[in-house]
Design a protein around this motif. Structure first.
Motif, PDB file in Angstrom:
ATOM      1  N   ASP A 136      -5.487   5.161  -6.610  1.00  0.00           N
ATOM      2  CA  ASP A 136      -4.447   5.769  -5.618  1.00  0.00           C
ATOM      3  C   ASP A 136      -4.605   5.034  -4.317  1.00  0.00           C
ATOM      4  OD1 ASP A 136      -6.967   6.621  -4.839  1.00  0.00           O
ATOM      5  OD2 ASP A 136      -6.311   8.575  -4.262  1.00  0.00           O
ATOM      6  N   LEU A 137      -5.634   4.302  -3.978  1.00  0.00           N
ATOM      7  CA  LEU A 137      -5.758   3.514  -2.840  1.00  0.00           C
ATOM      8  C   LEU A 137      -4.732   2.145  -2.893  1.00  0.00           C
ATOM      9  CD1 LEU A 137      -9.578   3.504  -1.864  1.00  0.00           C
ATOM     10  CD2 LEU A 137      -7.688   4.897  -0.861  1.00  0.00           C
ATOM     11  N   HIS A 138      -4.732   1.621  -4.140  1.00  0.00           N
ATOM     12  CA  HIS A 138      -3.685   0.801  -4.366  1.00  0.00           C
ATOM     13  C   HIS A 138      -2.147   0.949  -4.456  1.00  0.00           C
ATOM     14  CE1 HIS A 138      -6.309  -2.712  -5.529  1.00  0.00           C
ATOM     15  NE2 HIS A 138      -7.324  -1.838  -6.247  1.00  0.00           N
ATOM     16  N   ALA A 139      -2.058   2.337  -4.643  1.00  0.00           N
ATOM     17  CA  ALA A 139      -0.606   2.646  -4.443  1.00  0.00           C
ATOM     18  C   ALA A 139      -0.407   2.669  -2.951  1.00  0.00           C
ATOM     19  CB  ALA A 139      -0.722   4.109  -4.935  1.00  0.00           C
ATOM     20  N   LEU A 140      -1.222   2.954  -2.298  1.00  0.00           N
ATOM     21  CA  LEU A 140      -0.830   2.703  -0.621  1.00  0.00           C
ATOM     22  C   LEU A 140      -0.423   1.557  -0.290  1.00  0.00           C
ATOM     23  CD1 LEU A 140      -3.849   5.182   0.945  1.00  0.00           C
ATOM     24  CD2 LEU A 140      -1.565   5.654   0.603  1.00  0.00           C
ATOM     25  N   THR A 141      -1.086   0.398  -0.880  1.00  0.00           N
ATOM     26  CA  THR A 141      -0.544  -0.908  -0.528  1.00  0.00           C
ATOM     27  C   THR A 141       0.746  -1.404  -0.440  1.00  0.00           C
ATOM     28  OG1 THR A 141      -1.112  -2.137  -2.608  1.00  0.00           O
ATOM     29  CG2 THR A 141      -2.974  -2.062  -1.132  1.00  0.00           C
ATOM     30  N   THR A 142       1.607  -0.453  -1.482  1.00  0.00           N
ATOM     31  CA  THR A 142       3.072  -0.748  -1.311  1.00  0.00           C
ATOM     32  C   THR A 142       3.801   0.534  -0.831  1.00  0.00           C
ATOM     33  OG1 THR A 142       2.948  -0.363  -3.622  1.00  0.00           O
ATOM     34  CG2 THR A 142       2.941  -2.582  -3.055  1.00  0.00           C
ATOM     35  N   ASN A 151       9.457  -9.220  -5.605  1.00  0.00           N
ATOM     36  CA  ASN A 151      10.029  -8.118  -6.315  1.00  0.00           C
ATOM     37  C   ASN A 151      10.377  -6.970  -5.529  1.00  0.00           C
ATOM     38  OD1 ASN A 151       9.844  -9.758  -8.604  1.00  0.00           O
ATOM     39  ND2 ASN A 151       8.186  -8.888  -9.371  1.00  0.00           N
ATOM     40  N   LEU A 152       9.532  -6.681  -4.596  1.00  0.00           N
ATOM     41  CA  LEU A 152       9.723  -5.592  -3.434  1.00  0.00           C
ATOM     42  C   LEU A 152      10.240  -5.897  -2.542  1.00  0.00           C
ATOM     43  CD1 LEU A 152       6.114  -3.655  -4.594  1.00  0.00           C
ATOM     44  CD2 LEU A 152       8.480  -3.298  -5.555  1.00  0.00           C
ATOM     45  N   ALA A 153      11.222  -6.792  -2.454  1.00  0.00           N
ATOM     46  CA  ALA A 153      11.782  -7.307  -1.112  1.00  0.00           C
ATOM     47  C   ALA A 153      12.509  -6.228  -0.243  1.00  0.00           C
ATOM     48  CB  ALA A 153      13.041  -8.151  -1.433  1.00  0.00           C
ATOM     49  N   HIS A 154      12.538  -5.043  -0.838  1.00  0.00           N
ATOM     50  CA  HIS A 154      13.428  -3.737   0.044  1.00  0.00           C
ATOM     51  C   HIS A 154      12.019  -2.980   1.010  1.00  0.00           C
ATOM     52  CE1 HIS A 154      11.902  -2.236  -3.871  1.00  0.00           C
ATOM     53  NE2 HIS A 154      11.750  -0.994  -3.014  1.00  0.00           N
ATOM     54  N   LYS A 155      10.952  -3.559   0.572  1.00  0.00           N
ATOM     55  CA  LYS A 155       9.636  -2.919   1.371  1.00  0.00           C
ATOM     56  C   LYS A 155       9.108  -3.928   2.329  1.00  0.00           C
ATOM     57  CE  LYS A 155       8.512   0.581  -2.075  1.00  0.00           C
ATOM     58  NZ  LYS A 155       7.624   1.151  -3.018  1.00  0.00           N
ATOM     59  N   ASP A 156       8.709  -3.897   3.448  1.00  0.00           N
ATOM     60  CA  ASP A 156       7.964  -4.603   4.199  1.00  0.00           C
ATOM     61  C   ASP A 156       6.364  -4.588   3.887  1.00  0.00           C
ATOM     62  OD1 ASP A 156       6.816  -6.210   6.150  1.00  0.00           O
ATOM     63  OD2 ASP A 156       7.391  -4.977   7.865  1.00  0.00           O
ATOM     64  N   LEU A 157       6.080  -5.756   3.154  1.00  0.00           N
ATOM     65  CA  LEU A 157       4.663  -5.723   2.641  1.00  0.00           C
ATOM     66  C   LEU A 157       3.968  -6.867   3.508  1.00  0.00           C
ATOM     67  CD1 LEU A 157       5.363  -5.841  -1.186  1.00  0.00           C
ATOM     68  CD2 LEU A 157       4.635  -3.897   0.256  1.00  0.00           C
ATOM     69  N   THR A 158       4.336  -7.398   4.603  1.00  0.00           N
ATOM     70  CA  THR A 158       3.462  -8.179   5.474  1.00  0.00           C
ATOM     71  C   THR A 158       2.390  -7.254   6.173  1.00  0.00           C
ATOM     72  OG1 THR A 158       4.978  -7.876   7.302  1.00  0.00           O
ATOM     73  CG2 THR A 158       5.297  -9.778   5.739  1.00  0.00           C
ATOM     74  N   MET A 159       1.558  -6.754   5.365  1.00  0.00           N
ATOM     75  CA  MET A 159       0.462  -5.768   5.877  1.00  0.00           C
ATOM     76  C   MET A 159      -0.880  -6.407   5.508  1.00  0.00           C
ATOM     77  SD  MET A 159       2.232  -3.352   7.406  1.00  0.00           S
ATOM     78  CE  MET A 159       3.995  -3.315   7.387  1.00  0.00           C
ATOM     79  N   ASP A 217       5.662   6.340   2.344  1.00  0.00           N
ATOM     80  CA  ASP A 217       5.859   7.743   1.846  1.00  0.00           C
ATOM     81  C   ASP A 217       4.829   8.119   0.611  1.00  0.00           C
ATOM     82  OD1 ASP A 217       6.638   9.939   0.856  1.00  0.00           O
ATOM     83  OD2 ASP A 217       8.529   9.222  -0.365  1.00  0.00           O
ATOM     84  N   THR A 218       3.696   8.730   1.132  1.00  0.00           N
ATOM     85  CA  THR A 218       2.640   9.148   0.228  1.00  0.00           C
ATOM     86  C   THR A 218       2.833  10.436  -0.448  1.00  0.00           C
ATOM     87  OG1 THR A 218       1.402  10.136   2.046  1.00  0.00           O
ATOM     88  CG2 THR A 218       1.172   7.542   1.853  1.00  0.00           C
ATOM     89  N   SER A 219       3.975  11.000  -0.282  1.00  0.00           N
ATOM     90  CA  SER A 219       4.101  12.417  -0.779  1.00  0.00           C
ATOM     91  C   SER A 219       4.002  12.507  -2.571  1.00  0.00           C
ATOM     92  CB  SER A 219       5.588  12.881  -0.515  1.00  0.00           C
ATOM     93  OG  SER A 219       6.425  11.981  -1.158  1.00  0.00           O
TER      94      SER A 219
END
Ligand code: SF4
Length: 335
Positions: free
Chosen positions: A34-40, A108-116, A44-46
């Protein structure tokens, strides 16, 4: 496994089915990441917790056995927060930036800001997930080997900086198993991941919306198969085709008996069978695989699954803490 929702046949054949077999020969740890899910999915963690429960039920339905293996939720074992922070101190930025999946996932996930920071650091999290259990092997498919290699590099760097202290109180058993270093470099245990196409012919993946779920009932499996793409050369019923160029053919190769596969090759190449008939045979084979999985899944209630995860997390925590005692001692951060 990330909790992105119910598992599909690609997850089953590429990972879960292999894990089930490994239980016969190894002491295994399997977790819901679940921590890996948070990276992307940080915005929305619901769905992470409900999805984690679905994955747990799919694990159990697929055949993971809580009496033999430790099945847990990553975030329930707090050592999974601690070790990544410590390993992050010694992991060069360049190592993370060159991980192939880093750029790939961003595209692949260009719609998400992954510069985290968290997303860049996910290989350190992954390395920690592995090293916390001081394992001999990490069972992965070919596409995951780079992650294990990075894990080995991080472990090597840690062991160079922080050799095992001479005098310590960590128990003879662990010392006997891993006498030389605190974080032994794990080996890859290459597991088969057969080519499994989704209904549109591309790799089966939730993000393509082309999956057949482990929980799909028989009518749904048959409906999905009916819409599945076939060899484009077979435009008319009388056109011969080639199962090697057809996604349905690929499904047969994974799930059907040798007799059925022989019938498919013969009938397809001679135009002796139609695609509808061929797809119904593939559906028969899938249903046969899925039925016992679904029956086993239905035998667990949600509360039983939660109890299994709680007990697994407790057990994993005990094992992970043994490693952390050694890590803190080696880093001279004794409590
Ligand atoms: S007969 Fe079967 S293998 Fe051949 S093209 Fe049709 S679905 Fe594919």
């Amino acid at each position: 496994m990330r909790p992105t929702g119910k598992l599909h046949l690609g997850n089953y054949m590429g990972a879960l089915a292999n894990w089930v077999k490994l239980q016969d020969d190894y002491e295994c740890y399997f977790f819901i990441a679940d921590l890996h899910a948070l990276t992307t999915d940080y915005a929305d963690t619901s769905q992470i917790t409900p999805n984690a429960l679905e994955v747990a039920l799919d694990f159990l339905g697929g055949g993971l056995d809580p009496s033999r293996s430790t099945i847990f939720v990553q975030s329930h074992v707090t050592q999974h927060f601690e070790l990544p922070l410590l390993l992050g101190m010694i992991t060069p930025l360049g190592w993370l930036e060159r991980v192939p999946s880093y750029k790939e996932m961003q595209e692949n996930l260009a719609h998400k800001d992954l510069t985290m920071y968290g997303f860049l650091g996910y290989p350190v999290l992954m390395a920690s997930d592995i090293l916390l259990y001081q394992p001999k092997y990490v069972p992965v498919g070919q596409d995951q080997q780079a992650h294990v290699e990075l894990t080995r590099e991080i472990a090597r760097r840690f062991n160079n900086f922080y050799p095992r202290p001479k005098a310590q109180n960590v128990g003879d058993i662990l010392r006997a198993v891993h006498p030389l270093c605190v974080l032994p470099e794990p080996d890859v245990l290459l597991t088969p991941s057969p080519k499994l196409p989704g209904t549109d012919g591309r790799k089966m993946s939730k993000s393509y919306g082309n999956t057949i779920l482990m929980t799909d009932p028989e009518p749904e499996v048959r409906k999905k198969l009916k819409t599945m793409v076939t060899d484009p050369a077979r435009i008319r019923r009388t056109d011969p085709g080639d199962p090697d160029k057809c996604p349905v053919g690929d499904l047969h190769k994974v799930f059907s008996t040798p007799e059925t596969i022989a019938k498919v090759y013969e009938g397809c190449r001679s135009a002796g069978i139609g695609c509808i008939e061929c797809k119904s045979w593939a559906a028969d084979a899938l249903v046969q695989v899925l039925e016992p999985i679904q029956d086993r899944r239905a035998s667990y209630s949600e509360s039983q699954a939660k109890e299994i995860l709680a007990e697994g997390s407790r057990r994993a925590g005990v094992r992970a803490e043994q490693t952390m005692v050694e890590v803190r001692a080696a880093m001279r951060m004794l409590r």
